[in-house]
Design a protein around this motif. Structure first.
Motif, PDB file in Angstrom:
ATOM      1  N   TYR A  42     -72.071 -27.603   5.687  1.00 49.09           N
ATOM      2  CA  TYR A  42     -70.933 -28.493   5.976  1.00 49.09           C
ATOM      3  C   TYR A  42     -70.479 -29.130   4.677  1.00 49.09           C
ATOM      4  O   TYR A  42     -71.320 -29.363   3.814  1.00 49.09           O
ATOM      5  CB  TYR A  42     -71.335 -29.614   6.946  1.00 49.09           C
ATOM      6  CG  TYR A  42     -71.673 -29.145   8.326  1.00 49.09           C
ATOM      7  CD1 TYR A  42     -70.739 -28.474   9.102  1.00 49.09           C
ATOM      8  CD2 TYR A  42     -72.935 -29.392   8.849  1.00 49.09           C
ATOM      9  CE1 TYR A  42     -71.068 -28.048  10.384  1.00 49.09           C
ATOM     10  CE2 TYR A  42     -73.265 -28.978  10.127  1.00 49.09           C
ATOM     11  CZ  TYR A  42     -72.328 -28.308  10.884  1.00 49.09           C
ATOM     12  OH  TYR A  42     -72.653 -27.897  12.139  1.00 49.09           O
ATOM     13  N   PRO A  43     -69.191 -29.445   4.508  1.00 50.18           N
ATOM     14  CA  PRO A  43     -68.098 -29.197   5.440  1.00 50.18           C
ATOM     15  C   PRO A  43     -67.945 -27.682   5.681  1.00 50.18           C
ATOM     16  O   PRO A  43     -68.155 -26.881   4.758  1.00 50.18           O
ATOM     17  CB  PRO A  43     -66.872 -29.748   4.740  1.00 50.18           C
ATOM     18  CG  PRO A  43     -67.372 -30.598   3.615  1.00 50.18           C
ATOM     19  CD  PRO A  43     -68.739 -30.116   3.273  1.00 50.18           C
TER      20      PRO A  43
ATOM     21  N   GLN B  85     -66.304 -25.117   3.422  1.00 46.89           N
ATOM     22  CA  GLN B  85     -66.920 -24.826   2.117  1.00 46.89           C
ATOM     23  C   GLN B  85     -67.950 -23.708   2.206  1.00 46.89           C
ATOM     24  O   GLN B  85     -68.598 -23.381   1.224  1.00 46.89           O
ATOM     25  CB  GLN B  85     -67.641 -26.065   1.589  1.00 46.89           C
ATOM     26  CG  GLN B  85     -66.808 -27.306   1.574  1.00 46.89           C
ATOM     27  CD  GLN B  85     -66.262 -27.571   0.198  1.00 46.89           C
ATOM     28  OE1 GLN B  85     -67.014 -27.639  -0.748  1.00 46.89           O
ATOM     29  NE2 GLN B  85     -64.958 -27.697   0.099  1.00 46.89           N
TER      30      GLN B  85
ATOM     31  N   GLY C  41     -69.526 -40.665   4.259  1.00 47.71           N
ATOM     32  CA  GLY C  41     -68.152 -40.175   4.416  1.00 47.71           C
ATOM     33  C   GLY C  41     -68.018 -39.068   5.440  1.00 47.71           C
ATOM     34  O   GLY C  41     -69.004 -38.465   5.875  1.00 47.71           O
ATOM     35  N   GLU C  42     -66.752 -38.813   5.805  1.00 41.93           N
ATOM     36  CA  GLU C  42     -66.501 -37.817   6.862  1.00 41.93           C
ATOM     37  C   GLU C  42     -66.786 -36.403   6.410  1.00 41.93           C
ATOM     38  O   GLU C  42     -67.088 -35.544   7.215  1.00 41.93           O
ATOM     39  CB  GLU C  42     -65.047 -37.910   7.302  1.00 41.93           C
ATOM     40  CG  GLU C  42     -64.882 -39.073   8.235  1.00 41.93           C
ATOM     41  CD  GLU C  42     -63.535 -39.159   8.877  1.00 41.93           C
ATOM     42  OE1 GLU C  42     -62.677 -38.284   8.615  1.00 41.93           O
ATOM     43  OE2 GLU C  42     -63.363 -40.119   9.645  1.00 41.93           O
ATOM     44  N   ARG C  43     -66.654 -36.180   5.106  1.00 39.47           N
ATOM     45  CA  ARG C  43     -66.946 -34.827   4.604  1.00 39.47           C
ATOM     46  C   ARG C  43     -68.289 -34.818   3.859  1.00 39.47           C
ATOM     47  O   ARG C  43     -68.422 -34.248   2.774  1.00 39.47           O
ATOM     48  CB  ARG C  43     -65.797 -34.330   3.712  1.00 39.47           C
ATOM     49  CG  ARG C  43     -64.587 -33.923   4.556  1.00 39.47           C
ATOM     50  CD  ARG C  43     -63.400 -33.525   3.719  1.00 39.47           C
ATOM     51  NE  ARG C  43     -63.629 -32.393   2.841  1.00 39.47           N
ATOM     52  CZ  ARG C  43     -63.644 -31.115   3.221  1.00 39.47           C
ATOM     53  NH1 ARG C  43     -63.456 -30.802   4.489  1.00 39.47           N
ATOM     54  NH2 ARG C  43     -63.833 -30.162   2.343  1.00 39.47           N
ATOM     55  N   SER C  44     -69.268 -35.478   4.469  1.00 40.66           N
ATOM     56  CA  SER C  44     -70.614 -35.462   3.876  1.00 40.66           C
ATOM     57  C   SER C  44     -71.095 -34.014   3.799  1.00 40.66           C
ATOM     58  O   SER C  44     -70.655 -33.164   4.561  1.00 40.66           O
ATOM     59  CB  SER C  44     -71.564 -36.321   4.706  1.00 40.66           C
ATOM     60  OG  SER C  44     -71.563 -35.873   6.031  1.00 40.66           O
ATOM     61  N   GLN C  45     -72.015 -33.780   2.874  1.00 44.80           N
ATOM     62  CA  GLN C  45     -72.457 -32.411   2.598  1.00 44.80           C
ATOM     63  C   GLN C  45     -73.811 -32.098   3.239  1.00 44.80           C
ATOM     64  O   GLN C  45     -74.722 -32.941   3.148  1.00 44.80           O
ATOM     65  CB  GLN C  45     -72.666 -32.242   1.100  1.00 44.80           C
ATOM     66  CG  GLN C  45     -71.516 -32.651   0.254  1.00 44.80           C
ATOM     67  CD  GLN C  45     -70.968 -31.467  -0.487  1.00 44.80           C
ATOM     68  OE1 GLN C  45     -71.681 -30.500  -0.739  1.00 44.80           O
ATOM     69  NE2 GLN C  45     -69.707 -31.518  -0.812  1.00 44.80           N
TER      70      GLN C  45
ATOM     71  N   GLU D 234     -70.096 -37.320   0.528  1.00 43.83           N
ATOM     72  CA  GLU D 234     -69.046 -36.354   0.197  1.00 43.83           C
ATOM     73  C   GLU D 234     -68.703 -36.402  -1.293  1.00 43.83           C
ATOM     74  O   GLU D 234     -68.895 -37.416  -1.966  1.00 43.83           O
ATOM     75  CB  GLU D 234     -67.819 -36.575   1.076  1.00 43.83           C
ATOM     76  CG  GLU D 234     -67.017 -37.799   0.778  1.00 43.83           C
ATOM     77  CD  GLU D 234     -65.828 -37.959   1.733  1.00 43.83           C
ATOM     78  OE1 GLU D 234     -66.008 -37.819   2.952  1.00 43.83           O
ATOM     79  OE2 GLU D 234     -64.729 -38.241   1.243  1.00 43.83           O
TER      80      GLU D 234
ATOM     81  N   LYS E 198     -66.820 -39.251  -3.804  1.00 44.10           N
ATOM     82  CA  LYS E 198     -66.756 -40.543  -3.110  1.00 44.10           C
ATOM     83  C   LYS E 198     -67.697 -41.515  -3.816  1.00 44.10           C
ATOM     84  O   LYS E 198     -68.855 -41.202  -4.044  1.00 44.10           O
ATOM     85  CB  LYS E 198     -67.189 -40.357  -1.653  1.00 44.10           C
ATOM     86  CG  LYS E 198     -66.949 -41.582  -0.804  1.00 44.10           C
ATOM     87  CD  LYS E 198     -67.255 -41.245   0.656  1.00 44.10           C
ATOM     88  CE  LYS E 198     -66.804 -42.299   1.617  1.00 44.10           C
ATOM     89  NZ  LYS E 198     -67.189 -43.657   1.321  1.00 44.10           N
TER      90      LYS E 198
END
Ligand SMILES: O=C(O)CCC(=O)C(=O)O
Ligand SMILES: [Fe+2]
Length: 353
Positions: free
Chosen positions: A150-151, A154, A205-209, A307, A310
């Motif tokens: 995730y995201p 990617q 964050g919303e696009r955490s990895q 993310e 950030k």
């Protein structure tokens, strides 16, 4: 024996060397000679166990006594050990066995199959070893498959194995399930520090990895000389580790504590970024993996990181007169961490005020 250049060694897999009987380990792998730090074996090692099922009814704003006790246990575990064995996480033991099994099956395939997803020696994603470390650093006695999960946009599916056939589906399911667990853990960690329960989730964050790393630690004729993974702290927010055999050791009070094998549990381990966000209250522990002459070991690791790009830093409510600010606001810490890791060093000092 003539020295083989590191790049050549890394283009060959440890598993391949073991199967071809190319032991004892070549010099770049030898790192334990004269290692004198005391080791505490699993039965005696008291890595804390936390029951996450006590946190899942987290909607209530006044936690019941049992939940409160478990939150205190969690806070104490993360302030001293920097890790805990999670049970009651909602992922069935059958499913955990399934992902362990498919990981073994993946590594037990012929080398040509795995090399379909091989990474270059300087790349991260795919099958192989870590990129070439700085001169003079040791190599790990292990092989890996490293994938960005995730995201979702990617993902590089060229590196995702098609064999065993169930691999992709099981990884997808495991990622979804661990994502839910990380939400529970992030909220519980916040509550254990009397913070608003979403504060860490917001910092990630919303696009955490989420990166998944499948590790294969081959057996070694000389486990006294090599390490499956050299001592390090993680550069992540935090990491979850599922193991099938013992081998992982956490450094505490100047001793190596072996993480006991608990089939229904996985280890949740703080990375440097949680140490920063908690203003140093939670510890990002140094850990390593030892090998065995009798059996190989696999682990499935999920790195959970804020993310990209950030900025994050210590929670304001954890900074006060008694505990002044220890860390600055930073971003893309994982990159800084990696530069130091390759030289066998920690990077946490770079975030200090
Ligand atoms: O394999 C393990 O048990 C630990 C792996 C680990 O520490 C890592 O991948 O950073
Ligand atoms: Fe690690």
């Amino acid at each position: 024996m003539a020295e083989v250049p590191t790049e050549i060694l890394l283009s060959k897999r440890v598993q391949e060397m073991v199967l071809n009987d190319e032991e004892p380990p070549p010099t770049p792998y030898i790192c334990r000679d004269g290692d004198t730090v005391e080791e505490v074996s699993a039965p005696l090692s008291l890595v804390p166990i936390i029951d996450l099922s006590l946190f899942s009814s987290s909607s209530s704003s006044t936690p019941c006594t049992k939940q409160q006790e478990e939150l205190e246990k969690l806070r104490s575990a993360l302030s001293s050990w920097g890790c805990f064995q999670a049970i009651g996480h909602g992922i069935s033991s059958e499913f955990l066995d399934k992902i362990r099994q498919v990981t073994r099956e993946y590594f037990e395939q012929p080398m040509e199959e795995k090399k379909k997803h091989a990474k270059g020696v300087e790349e991260f994603e795919g099958y192989g070893a870590d990129p070439v470390p700085a001169a003079g650093q040791f190599l790990d006695w292990s092989d890996r498959l490293y994938l960005q999960v995730y995201p979702k946009d990617q993902r590089k599916l060229v590196f995702w194995p098609e064999r065993p056939e169930s691999f992709r589906g099981i990884l997808e399911e495991y990622s979804l399930k661990t994502k839910i667990v990380t939400e529970i853990v992030s909220k519980a960690m916040a509550k254990s520090l009397n913070l608003e329960e979403n504060c860490f989730l917001n910092q990630f964050g919303e696009r955490s990895q989420y990166q998944a790393r499948f590790n294969y630690y081959s057996r070694c004729q000389r486990p006294d000389l090599v390490l499956g993974l050299k001592p390090h702290a993680d550069g992540t927010g935090y990491t979850t580790i599922l193991q099938d055999e013992e081998g992982l050791q956490v450094l505490k009070d100047e001793q190596w504590f072996t993480v006991p094998k608990l089939s229904e549990a996985f280890l949740v381990l703080m990375g440097d970024q949680m140490e920063i966000m908690t203003n140093g209250i939670f510890k990002s522990p140094v850990h390593r993996v030892v090998t065995s002459s009798e059996r190989e070991r696999i682990s499935v690791v999920v790195f959970y990181t804020p993310e990209v790009n950030k900025e994050f830093g210590p929670e304001d409510d954890l900074i006060n007169e008694e505990r002044p600010r220890l860390f600055k606001k930073v971003k893309d810490y994982a990159d800084t961490h990696w530069g130091y890791y390759q030289q066998g060093q920690r990077a946490l000092h770079t975030a200090k005020v």
